[in-house]
Design a protein around this motif. Sequence first.
Motif, PDB file in Angstrom:
ATOM      1  N   ALA A  33       0.816  -1.216   0.000  1.00 42.80           N
ATOM      2  CA  ALA A  33       0.000   0.000   0.000  1.00 42.80           C
ATOM      3  C   ALA A  33       0.847   1.262   0.000  1.00 42.80           C
ATOM      4  CB  ALA A  33      -0.928  -0.005   1.215  1.00 42.80           C
ATOM      5  N   VAL A  34       1.881   1.292   0.831  1.00 39.41           N
ATOM      6  CA  VAL A  34       2.684   2.510   0.956  1.00 39.41           C
ATOM      7  C   VAL A  34       3.779   2.588  -0.112  1.00 39.41           C
ATOM      8  CG1 VAL A  34       4.382   1.564   2.600  1.00 39.41           C
ATOM      9  CG2 VAL A  34       3.824   4.010   2.641  1.00 39.41           C
ATOM     10  N   GLY A  35       4.204   1.441  -0.629  1.00 41.32           N
ATOM     11  CA  GLY A  35       5.276   1.433  -1.626  1.00 41.32           C
ATOM     12  C   GLY A  35       5.009   2.318  -2.831  1.00 41.32           C
ATOM     13  N   PRO A  36       3.833   2.185  -3.484  1.00 41.25           N
ATOM     14  CA  PRO A  36       3.587   3.020  -4.659  1.00 41.25           C
ATOM     15  C   PRO A  36       3.484   4.507  -4.330  1.00 41.25           C
ATOM     16  CG  PRO A  36       1.668   1.665  -4.117  1.00 41.25           C
ATOM     17  CD  PRO A  36       2.797   1.155  -3.295  1.00 41.25           C
ATOM     18  N   LEU A  37       3.027   4.843  -3.108  1.00 38.20           N
ATOM     19  CA  LEU A  37       2.964   6.256  -2.714  1.00 38.20           C
ATOM     20  C   LEU A  37       4.363   6.861  -2.679  1.00 38.20           C
ATOM     21  CD1 LEU A  37       0.387   6.088   0.237  1.00 38.20           C
ATOM     22  CD2 LEU A  37      -0.044   6.668  -2.161  1.00 38.20           C
ATOM     23  N   ILE A  38       5.313   6.103  -2.128  1.00 36.33           N
ATOM     24  CA  ILE A  38       6.688   6.602  -2.033  1.00 36.33           C
ATOM     25  C   ILE A  38       7.336   6.605  -3.412  1.00 36.33           C
ATOM     26  CG2 ILE A  38       8.936   6.243  -0.961  1.00 36.33           C
ATOM     27  CD1 ILE A  38       7.444   4.818   1.342  1.00 36.33           C
ATOM     28  N   GLU A  39       7.149   5.521  -4.170  1.00 34.52           N
ATOM     29  CA  GLU A  39       7.757   5.432  -5.503  1.00 34.52           C
ATOM     30  C   GLU A  39       7.427   6.647  -6.354  1.00 34.52           C
ATOM     31  OE1 GLU A  39       7.425   2.925  -9.702  1.00 34.52           O
ATOM     32  OE2 GLU A  39       6.320   2.225  -7.949  1.00 34.52           O
ATOM     33  N   HIS A  40       6.181   7.092  -6.303  1.00 34.59           N
ATOM     34  CA  HIS A  40       5.716   8.158  -7.190  1.00 34.59           C
ATOM     35  C   HIS A  40       5.683   9.533  -6.514  1.00 34.59           C
ATOM     36  CE1 HIS A  40       4.580   5.473 -10.491  1.00 34.59           C
ATOM     37  NE2 HIS A  40       4.163   4.637  -9.560  1.00 34.59           N
ATOM     38  N   ASP A  41       6.248   9.658  -5.320  1.00 34.34           N
ATOM     39  CA  ASP A  41       6.270  10.950  -4.655  1.00 34.34           C
ATOM     40  C   ASP A  41       7.100  11.943  -5.485  1.00 34.34           C
ATOM     41  OD1 ASP A  41       7.289  13.081  -2.674  1.00 34.34           O
ATOM     42  OD2 ASP A  41       5.835  11.980  -1.474  1.00 34.34           O
ATOM     43  N   PRO A  42       6.644  13.188  -5.613  1.00 30.95           N
ATOM     44  CA  PRO A  42       7.405  14.185  -6.387  1.00 30.95           C
ATOM     45  C   PRO A  42       8.822  14.422  -5.875  1.00 30.95           C
ATOM     46  CG  PRO A  42       5.168  14.961  -5.993  1.00 30.95           C
ATOM     47  CD  PRO A  42       5.339  13.710  -5.172  1.00 30.95           C
ATOM     48  N   LEU A  43       9.109  14.001  -4.650  1.00 33.68           N
ATOM     49  CA  LEU A  43      10.471  14.127  -4.133  1.00 33.68           C
ATOM     50  C   LEU A  43      11.469  13.360  -4.989  1.00 33.68           C
ATOM     51  CD1 LEU A  43      12.483  14.993  -1.917  1.00 33.68           C
ATOM     52  CD2 LEU A  43      11.731  13.009  -0.584  1.00 33.68           C
ATOM     53  N   PHE A  44      10.988  12.335  -5.709  1.00 32.73           N
ATOM     54  CA  PHE A  44      11.870  11.465  -6.488  1.00 32.73           C
ATOM     55  C   PHE A  44      11.584  11.650  -7.981  1.00 32.73           C
ATOM     56  CE2 PHE A  44      10.787   9.381  -2.434  1.00 32.73           C
ATOM     57  CZ  PHE A  44      12.046   9.423  -1.825  1.00 32.73           C
ATOM     58  N   PRO A  45      12.324  12.517  -8.652  1.00 35.54           N
ATOM     59  CA  PRO A  45      12.036  12.810 -10.059  1.00 35.54           C
ATOM     60  C   PRO A  45      12.199  11.623 -10.991  1.00 35.54           C
ATOM     61  CG  PRO A  45      14.091  13.852  -9.360  1.00 35.54           C
ATOM     62  CD  PRO A  45      13.419  13.337  -8.129  1.00 35.54           C
ATOM     63  N   GLU A  46      12.981  10.622 -10.600  1.00 36.90           N
ATOM     64  CA  GLU A  46      13.134   9.407 -11.408  1.00 36.90           C
ATOM     65  C   GLU A  46      12.444   8.210 -10.754  1.00 36.90           C
ATOM     66  OE1 GLU A  46      17.241   8.768 -12.392  1.00 36.90           O
ATOM     67  OE2 GLU A  46      17.489  10.799 -13.199  1.00 36.90           O
ATOM     68  N   ARG A  47      11.495   8.513  -9.855  1.00 34.87           N
ATOM     69  CA  ARG A  47      10.861   7.501  -9.010  1.00 34.87           C
ATOM     70  C   ARG A  47      11.928   6.830  -8.125  1.00 34.87           C
ATOM     71  NH1 ARG A  47       7.288   3.613 -12.495  1.00 34.87           N
ATOM     72  NH2 ARG A  47       9.089   3.689 -13.902  1.00 34.87           N
ATOM     73  N   VAL A  48      11.530   5.859  -7.314  1.00 32.52           N
ATOM     74  CA  VAL A  48      12.484   5.298  -6.369  1.00 32.52           C
ATOM     75  C   VAL A  48      12.078   3.882  -5.986  1.00 32.52           C
ATOM     76  CG1 VAL A  48      11.364   6.045  -4.214  1.00 32.52           C
ATOM     77  CG2 VAL A  48      13.868   5.947  -4.341  1.00 32.52           C
ATOM     78  N   ASN A  49      13.057   3.061  -5.637  1.00 34.51           N
ATOM     79  CA  ASN A  49      12.834   1.736  -5.064  1.00 34.51           C
ATOM     80  C   ASN A  49      12.720   1.882  -3.550  1.00 34.51           C
ATOM     81  OD1 ASN A  49      13.394  -0.110  -7.533  1.00 34.51           O
ATOM     82  ND2 ASN A  49      15.136   1.274  -7.490  1.00 34.51           N
ATOM     83  N   VAL A  50      11.767   1.161  -2.962  1.00 30.40           N
ATOM     84  CA  VAL A  50      11.464   1.319  -1.543  1.00 30.40           C
ATOM     85  C   VAL A  50      11.825   0.043  -0.794  1.00 30.40           C
ATOM     86  CG1 VAL A  50       9.692   1.902   0.143  1.00 30.40           C
ATOM     87  CG2 VAL A  50       9.557   2.837  -2.187  1.00 30.40           C
ATOM     88  N   ASN A  51      12.728   0.169   0.180  1.00 26.48           N
ATOM     89  CA  ASN A  51      13.209  -0.972   0.956  1.00 26.48           C
ATOM     90  C   ASN A  51      12.822  -0.792   2.418  1.00 26.48           C
ATOM     91  OD1 ASN A  51      15.372  -2.192  -1.137  1.00 26.48           O
ATOM     92  ND2 ASN A  51      15.501   0.038  -1.157  1.00 26.48           N
ATOM     93  N   VAL A  52      12.221  -1.843   3.007  1.00 29.02           N
ATOM     94  CA  VAL A  52      11.893  -1.829   4.430  1.00 29.02           C
ATOM     95  C   VAL A  52      12.572  -3.038   5.064  1.00 29.02           C
ATOM     96  CG1 VAL A  52      10.066  -1.851   6.144  1.00 29.02           C
ATOM     97  CG2 VAL A  52       9.686  -0.719   3.946  1.00 29.02           C
ATOM     98  N   ALA A  53      13.402  -2.785   6.082  1.00 31.31           N
ATOM     99  CA  ALA A  53      14.248  -3.836   6.643  1.00 31.31           C
ATOM    100  C   ALA A  53      14.123  -3.922   8.153  1.00 31.31           C
ATOM    101  CB  ALA A  53      15.711  -3.586   6.267  1.00 31.31           C
ATOM    102  N   GLN A  54      14.348  -5.131   8.658  1.00 27.25           N
ATOM    103  CA  GLN A  54      14.398  -5.396  10.090  1.00 27.25           C
ATOM    104  C   GLN A  54      15.712  -6.096  10.391  1.00 27.25           C
ATOM    105  OE1 GLN A  54      11.071  -7.642  11.587  1.00 27.25           O
ATOM    106  NE2 GLN A  54      12.142  -8.244  13.462  1.00 27.25           N
ATOM    107  N   VAL A  55      16.527  -5.500  11.239  1.00 28.14           N
ATOM    108  CA  VAL A  55      17.798  -6.106  11.632  1.00 28.14           C
ATOM    109  C   VAL A  55      17.513  -7.272  12.565  1.00 28.14           C
ATOM    110  CG1 VAL A  55      19.979  -5.735  12.835  1.00 28.14           C
ATOM    111  CG2 VAL A  55      19.070  -3.957  11.322  1.00 28.14           C
ATOM    112  N   THR A  56      18.099  -8.432  12.274  1.00 25.60           N
ATOM    113  CA  THR A  56      17.846  -9.637  13.065  1.00 25.60           C
ATOM    114  C   THR A  56      19.089 -10.166  13.771  1.00 25.60           C
ATOM    115  OG1 THR A  56      18.167 -10.974  11.073  1.00 25.60           O
ATOM    116  CG2 THR A  56      15.897 -10.344  11.622  1.00 25.60           C
TER     117      THR A  56
END
Length: 273
Positions: free
Chosen positions: A170-193
Amino acid sequence: MTRTAFKKMHGLGNDFVILDARAQPVAMTATRAAALANRHSGIGCDQLILLEPSARATVKMRIFNADGSEVAACGNATRCVAAILGREGLAESRIETAAGLLEATTDGQDATVDMGTPRFAWEDIPLGYAMDTAAMPVAWDGLSAPMAVNVGNPHVVFFVKDLDAIALGAVGPLIEHDPLFPERVNVNVAQVTGPNTLNLAVWERGAGLTQACGTGACATAVAAIRQGKVQSPVTVSLPGGDLVISWAPGEPILMQGPATFVFEGEIDWAHFP
């Protein structure tokens, strides 16, 4: 030209249709790439890869996302290309991409790729305006203060306590297409284990949720090392499996992982004008 041979491959479930245009050129457009990538009416893949001759390297690799957009880098695809060259007798190869020249080695099962040196300046990501890329003062639906890293393509990396609690679809496409990223962006969410381990989910620009993203694993490992959360080498666990990323500040990123052949076939261009 009416038919062209292709290979279907994947790296940890991140799958590719790979066309060899070294001997016979193939005209590729965004529309044609998207049609081939379609999982219902085409062959189906996350990315389409076109191999072309190179004056500077063993081969030139062009990368098209499932939506037809052409991008500069794809770590999992680079390992697959290295494996193809390995079957041709080249255990070591140099692969030309729009992001630069990448050195690769393969033992027939796994491949290791020198992914180059990460970049952190806001204009190198690129961002729409200047800001601190180590802890960006932005947030989306509970995800905040990411680090931005360019590893041949642009990434933002968020660290969370509970990866399963994040609705990345749900949130990935919002970030990908945010105007902050003129070339769009890959979105990574990580948990250190652990001191050398982390779990990762990736929303890939132009492809969506993916089983694995090689450049995402590289960007996330670099961000985690840079923030002192883990030590190199880092085992990055994605839904499709594990990659091992090695990096030290000022040095290139080394990515090691599998490259799997699935099947071969032919494309009848009459169906893909």
